[in-house]
Design a protein around this motif. Structure first.
Motif, PDB file in Angstrom:
ATOM      1  N   LYS A 197     -22.050  -2.036  74.256  1.00  0.00           N
ATOM      2  CA  LYS A 197     -22.330  -2.747  75.503  1.00  0.00           C
ATOM      3  C   LYS A 197     -21.155  -2.652  76.479  1.00  0.00           C
ATOM      4  CE  LYS A 197     -25.689  -6.182  73.899  1.00  0.00           C
ATOM      5  NZ  LYS A 197     -25.958  -7.642  73.709  1.00  0.00           N
ATOM      6  N   PHE A 198     -19.954  -2.737  75.914  1.00  0.00           N
ATOM      7  CA  PHE A 198     -18.773  -2.652  76.781  1.00  0.00           C
ATOM      8  C   PHE A 198     -18.645  -1.264  77.411  1.00  0.00           C
ATOM      9  CE2 PHE A 198     -14.010  -2.008  77.057  1.00  0.00           C
ATOM     10  CZ  PHE A 198     -13.882  -2.677  78.266  1.00  0.00           C
ATOM     11  N   VAL A 199     -18.922  -0.206  76.666  1.00  0.00           N
ATOM     12  CA  VAL A 199     -18.858   1.155  77.205  1.00  0.00           C
ATOM     13  C   VAL A 199     -19.891   1.328  78.309  1.00  0.00           C
ATOM     14  CG1 VAL A 199     -19.249   3.587  76.667  1.00  0.00           C
ATOM     15  CG2 VAL A 199     -17.893   2.184  75.122  1.00  0.00           C
ATOM     16  N   GLU A 200     -21.117   0.809  78.112  1.00  0.00           N
ATOM     17  CA  GLU A 200     -22.161   0.938  79.126  1.00  0.00           C
ATOM     18  C   GLU A 200     -21.815   0.167  80.400  1.00  0.00           C
ATOM     19  OE1 GLU A 200     -27.040   0.461  79.498  1.00  0.00           O
ATOM     20  OE2 GLU A 200     -25.979  -0.259  77.699  1.00  0.00           O
ATOM     21  N   GLU A 201     -21.285  -1.026  80.223  1.00  0.00           N
ATOM     22  CA  GLU A 201     -20.876  -1.815  81.384  1.00  0.00           C
ATOM     23  C   GLU A 201     -19.752  -1.119  82.150  1.00  0.00           C
ATOM     24  OE1 GLU A 201     -20.567  -4.771  84.192  1.00  0.00           O
ATOM     25  OE2 GLU A 201     -22.140  -4.392  82.720  1.00  0.00           O
ATOM     26  N   PHE A 202     -18.822  -0.552  81.425  1.00  0.00           N
ATOM     27  CA  PHE A 202     -17.702   0.152  82.061  1.00  0.00           C
ATOM     28  C   PHE A 202     -18.191   1.360  82.844  1.00  0.00           C
ATOM     29  CE2 PHE A 202     -14.366   3.489  81.654  1.00  0.00           C
ATOM     30  CZ  PHE A 202     -13.440   2.931  82.519  1.00  0.00           C
ATOM     31  N   ASP A 246     -10.687  -4.002  91.558  1.00  0.00           N
ATOM     32  CA  ASP A 246      -9.753  -4.702  90.664  1.00  0.00           C
ATOM     33  C   ASP A 246     -10.346  -4.852  89.264  1.00  0.00           C
ATOM     34  OD1 ASP A 246      -7.979  -4.927  92.759  1.00  0.00           O
ATOM     35  OD2 ASP A 246      -8.658  -6.951  93.324  1.00  0.00           O
ATOM     36  N   GLU A 247     -11.629  -5.134  89.204  1.00  0.00           N
ATOM     37  CA  GLU A 247     -12.288  -5.266  87.905  1.00  0.00           C
ATOM     38  C   GLU A 247     -12.328  -3.931  87.169  1.00  0.00           C
ATOM     39  OE1 GLU A 247     -14.157  -6.949  84.644  1.00  0.00           O
ATOM     40  OE2 GLU A 247     -13.109  -7.901  86.333  1.00  0.00           O
ATOM     41  N   TYR A 248     -12.524  -2.858  87.925  1.00  0.00           N
ATOM     42  CA  TYR A 248     -12.522  -1.523  87.296  1.00  0.00           C
ATOM     43  C   TYR A 248     -11.171  -1.225  86.650  1.00  0.00           C
ATOM     44  CZ  TYR A 248     -12.258   3.556  86.968  1.00  0.00           C
ATOM     45  OH  TYR A 248     -12.064   4.837  86.507  1.00  0.00           O
ATOM     46  N   LYS A 249     -10.082  -1.561  87.321  1.00  0.00           N
ATOM     47  CA  LYS A 249      -8.752  -1.349  86.745  1.00  0.00           C
ATOM     48  C   LYS A 249      -8.558  -2.172  85.472  1.00  0.00           C
ATOM     49  CE  LYS A 249      -6.508  -0.354  91.179  1.00  0.00           C
ATOM     50  NZ  LYS A 249      -5.523  -0.828  92.184  1.00  0.00           N
ATOM     51  N   ALA A 250      -9.009  -3.401  85.487  1.00  0.00           N
ATOM     52  CA  ALA A 250      -8.860  -4.274  84.319  1.00  0.00           C
ATOM     53  C   ALA A 250      -9.689  -3.756  83.138  1.00  0.00           C
ATOM     54  CB  ALA A 250      -9.271  -5.700  84.669  1.00  0.00           C
ATOM     55  N   GLN A 251     -10.919  -3.354  83.419  1.00  0.00           N
ATOM     56  CA  GLN A 251     -11.765  -2.828  82.349  1.00  0.00           C
ATOM     57  C   GLN A 251     -11.244  -1.484  81.841  1.00  0.00           C
ATOM     58  OE1 GLN A 251     -15.978  -2.784  83.025  1.00  0.00           O
ATOM     59  NE2 GLN A 251     -16.044  -4.884  83.849  1.00  0.00           N
ATOM     60  N   PHE A 252     -10.662  -0.696  82.733  1.00  0.00           N
ATOM     61  CA  PHE A 252     -10.074   0.582  82.305  1.00  0.00           C
ATOM     62  C   PHE A 252      -8.975   0.329  81.283  1.00  0.00           C
ATOM     63  CE2 PHE A 252      -7.726   4.474  82.438  1.00  0.00           C
ATOM     64  CZ  PHE A 252      -8.633   5.452  82.820  1.00  0.00           C
ATOM     65  N   LEU A 308     -18.122  -8.086  80.175  1.00  0.00           N
ATOM     66  CA  LEU A 308     -19.569  -8.060  80.001  1.00  0.00           C
ATOM     67  C   LEU A 308     -20.275  -9.077  80.896  1.00  0.00           C
ATOM     68  CD1 LEU A 308     -19.798  -7.691  76.108  1.00  0.00           C
ATOM     69  CD2 LEU A 308     -20.157  -5.923  77.840  1.00  0.00           C
ATOM     70  N   ASN A 309     -19.596 -10.111  81.292  1.00  0.00           N
ATOM     71  CA  ASN A 309     -20.178 -11.156  82.138  1.00  0.00           C
ATOM     72  C   ASN A 309     -19.856 -10.975  83.623  1.00  0.00           C
ATOM     73  OD1 ASN A 309     -21.314 -12.582  79.930  1.00  0.00           O
ATOM     74  ND2 ASN A 309     -19.331 -13.548  79.513  1.00  0.00           N
ATOM     75  N   TYR A 310     -19.239  -9.851  83.977  1.00  0.00           N
ATOM     76  CA  TYR A 310     -18.854  -9.645  85.373  1.00  0.00           C
ATOM     77  C   TYR A 310     -20.070  -9.208  86.191  1.00  0.00           C
ATOM     78  CZ  TYR A 310     -16.601  -7.728  89.524  1.00  0.00           C
ATOM     79  OH  TYR A 310     -16.244  -7.461  90.825  1.00  0.00           O
ATOM     80  N   THR A 311     -20.169  -9.730  87.408  1.00  0.00           N
ATOM     81  CA  THR A 311     -21.211  -9.336  88.355  1.00  0.00           C
ATOM     82  C   THR A 311     -20.567  -8.681  89.572  1.00  0.00           C
ATOM     83  OG1 THR A 311     -21.166 -11.533  89.363  1.00  0.00           O
ATOM     84  CG2 THR A 311     -22.798 -11.159  87.617  1.00  0.00           C
ATOM     85  N   PHE A 312     -21.212  -7.648  90.087  1.00  0.00           N
ATOM     86  CA  PHE A 312     -20.656  -6.917  91.228  1.00  0.00           C
ATOM     87  C   PHE A 312     -20.651  -7.830  92.457  1.00  0.00           C
ATOM     88  CE2 PHE A 312     -20.663  -3.886  88.283  1.00  0.00           C
ATOM     89  CZ  PHE A 312     -21.315  -2.677  88.460  1.00  0.00           C
ATOM     90  N   THR A 313     -19.519  -7.785  93.176  1.00  0.00           N
ATOM     91  CA  THR A 313     -19.380  -8.634  94.377  1.00  0.00           C
ATOM     92  C   THR A 313     -19.131  -7.773  95.614  1.00  0.00           C
ATOM     93  OG1 THR A 313     -17.044  -8.917  93.830  1.00  0.00           O
ATOM     94  CG2 THR A 313     -18.562 -10.642  93.100  1.00  0.00           C
ATOM     95  N   ASP A 314     -17.918  -7.224  95.744  1.00  0.00           N
ATOM     96  CA  ASP A 314     -17.595  -6.364  96.890  1.00  0.00           C
ATOM     97  C   ASP A 314     -16.695  -5.225  96.421  1.00  0.00           C
ATOM     98  OD1 ASP A 314     -15.097  -7.537  96.526  1.00  0.00           O
ATOM     99  OD2 ASP A 314     -15.353  -8.931  98.191  1.00  0.00           O
TER     100      ASP A 314
END
Length: 457
Positions: free
Chosen positions: A334-339, A297-303, A285-291
């Motif tokens: 909130k987690f589903v929306e962020e994902f 990598d963040e998408y895999k972790a959240q998946f 929930l606290n992640y900000t898009f970088t590159d």
């Protein structure tokens, strides 16, 4: 004068008398004798010629050809002798000679027929027959030699490898037998279980009438990451205590803990405690898009974290996000929306197959949590349609947008999303979609100015 004439006459008569017998008598007898000899000679060879082919045919049937020719050569001298006697004898003897050779000729073929049979059996008596017998035997011997060498080496070649293969096979079987005896004596039950693969353990669990899979065990481990506790629950559920004997059946209730531990070790997602899951969700929930790389990598972790949440909801049979919040202590909505936001950003540059996989997964999450399905149904359908269009699947993207437009009364935002996604793909089609939107959207709608911008762009 008369005396001279008589001398001349007498001389003529004398000459005539002396020359007439020489000229007239002798040639007549010789002609008759030669004619009779010719007749006799014609008759005799004709019969012999007839006899010879018969003998030759019979001789060919018996595979003895040359002896028949030799017999004919032996008969010819006799004929020559008879011919000479016929010349010396008078006409009556010549006729008798005609009858005699015919009888002899008829009698001799019978002897000749018997002779080749005897000569064929005793092939060593005459050199001609020896030559023929040798040639026939050589042909047969060569035929046998040509076939025999093929068969003999083939049998030997086949026999040896079979014996060689069988010999080590027997040795290995005896070794295996001895090793089995050694393992049953020295290796403990736990050591034998440890050598089993996960698939083998699952097969043995089915043999014990357990209705379990790898995923079902993972779901239990997510809720309770203690292997021994989950194993006891399964043993009690299927009443396995004392039901099977390891010595007789090859397995018992001790296999359950081995199975659960192997699932725990090989699981793609390691089961976590509730506090660990909460930490993962808070970080997402606290992640900000970088590159692109970091976002991937963040998408895999959240998946992976979202999969854990889904498993908990399925195992607890929870269909409301608020109840799930109470169960695991996180804000599920909130987690589903962020994902979904992260997935929409990352999957634009990923493969088409990744879009398809994400579609099935996110629909499984929304189908489990019914309240979130009502809230995000249109949004997730448009996200997936946009991703399909960006990956070139215009048919499927257009079909999804067509379905959304039919099912919703307020269409301004849907048309705006539909037209804007085509601006970077096909501007003419984007303007065409914006023009269609004017049939249902006017200046009273919120996204009317955005549609006009696309139409004029």
């Amino acid at each position: 004068m008369p005396v001279k004439t008589t001398k001349k006459v007498t001389n003529k008569k004398v000459v005539k008398e002396e020359t007439k017998p020489a000229v007239e008598v002798k040639p007549a007898e010789e002609k008759k004798a030669s004619a009779k000899k010719a007749i006799a000679a014609k008759k005799a060879p004709a019969k012999k010629a007839e006899a010879k082919p018969v003998e030759e045919k019979k001789a060919l049937a018996k595979k003895v050809t040359k002896p028949a020719v030799e017999v004919k050569e032996e008969v010819k001298p006799v004929e020559e002798k008879k011919a000479t006697t016929a010349k010396k004898a008078p006409a009556k003897k010549a006729t008798a000679a005609k009858k005699a050779p015919t009888k002899k000729a008829e009698a001799k073929p019978v002897e000749d027929k018997k002779a080749p049979a005897k000569k064929a059996t005793a092939a060593k008596k005459t050199p001609a027959k020896k030559a023929e017998a040798k040639s026939v035997e050589e042909k047969k011997a060569s035929a046998k030699k040509t076939t025999a060498p093929k068969k003999i080496p083939a049998k030997k070649a086949e026999a040896k490898p079979v014996e060689e293969k069988k010999a080590p096979a027997k040795k290995t079987t005896t070794k295996k037998a001895t090793t089995k005896k050694v393992t049953t004596k020295k290796m403990t039950k736990e050591e034998q279980y440890a050598k089993l693969s996960l698939d083998t353990c699952l097969d043995l669990a089915k043999a014990m009438s357990m209705d379990v899979t790898r995923d079902s065990i993972i779901q239990q481990l997510i809720l309770n990451p203690d292997v021994k506790s989950v194993s006891k629950d399964l043993i009690n559920k299927y009443q396995l205590t004392g039901k099977f004997n390891f010595e007789e059946d090859g397995y018992d209730e001790g296999l359950v803990e081995v199975l659960v531990s192997k699932v725990f070790e090989t699981a793609d997602i390691k089961p976590q405690k509730a506090e660990d899951l909460q930490a993962d969700v808070n970080r997402a929930l606290n992640y900000t898009f970088t590159d692109v790389v970091a976002d991937g990598d963040e998408y895999k972790a959240q998946f992976d974290t979202m999969r854990k949440v889904l498993m908990i909801a399925q195992h607890k049979d929870i269909h409301d996000s608020k109840k799930l919040d109470e169960e695991i202590g996180i804000d599920v909505e909130k987690f589903v929306e962020e994902f979904m936001n992260l997935a929409y950003s990352v999957l634009k540059t990923w493969k088409y197959e990744d879009v398809d996989y994400y579609e099935h997964f996110i629909y499984a999450v929304l189908s489990q949590l019914e309240d979130l399905h009502d809230t995000y149904r249109n949004r997730i359908m448009m996200d997936v349609a946009d991703l399909y269009i960006l990956h070139g699947d215009y048919g499927l993207g257009d079909a999804d947008y067509g379905y959304i437009l039919r099912e919703n009364q307020i269409k301004d935002y849907i048309y705006y999303r539909y037209a804007s996604i085509y601006e970077g793909v096909d501007k003419d089609k984007a303007k065409q979609i914006a023009n269609q939107a004017l049939q249902f959207v006017d200046d009273r709608f919120t996204y009317y100015p955005n549609i006009i911008t696309v139409l004029e762009g």
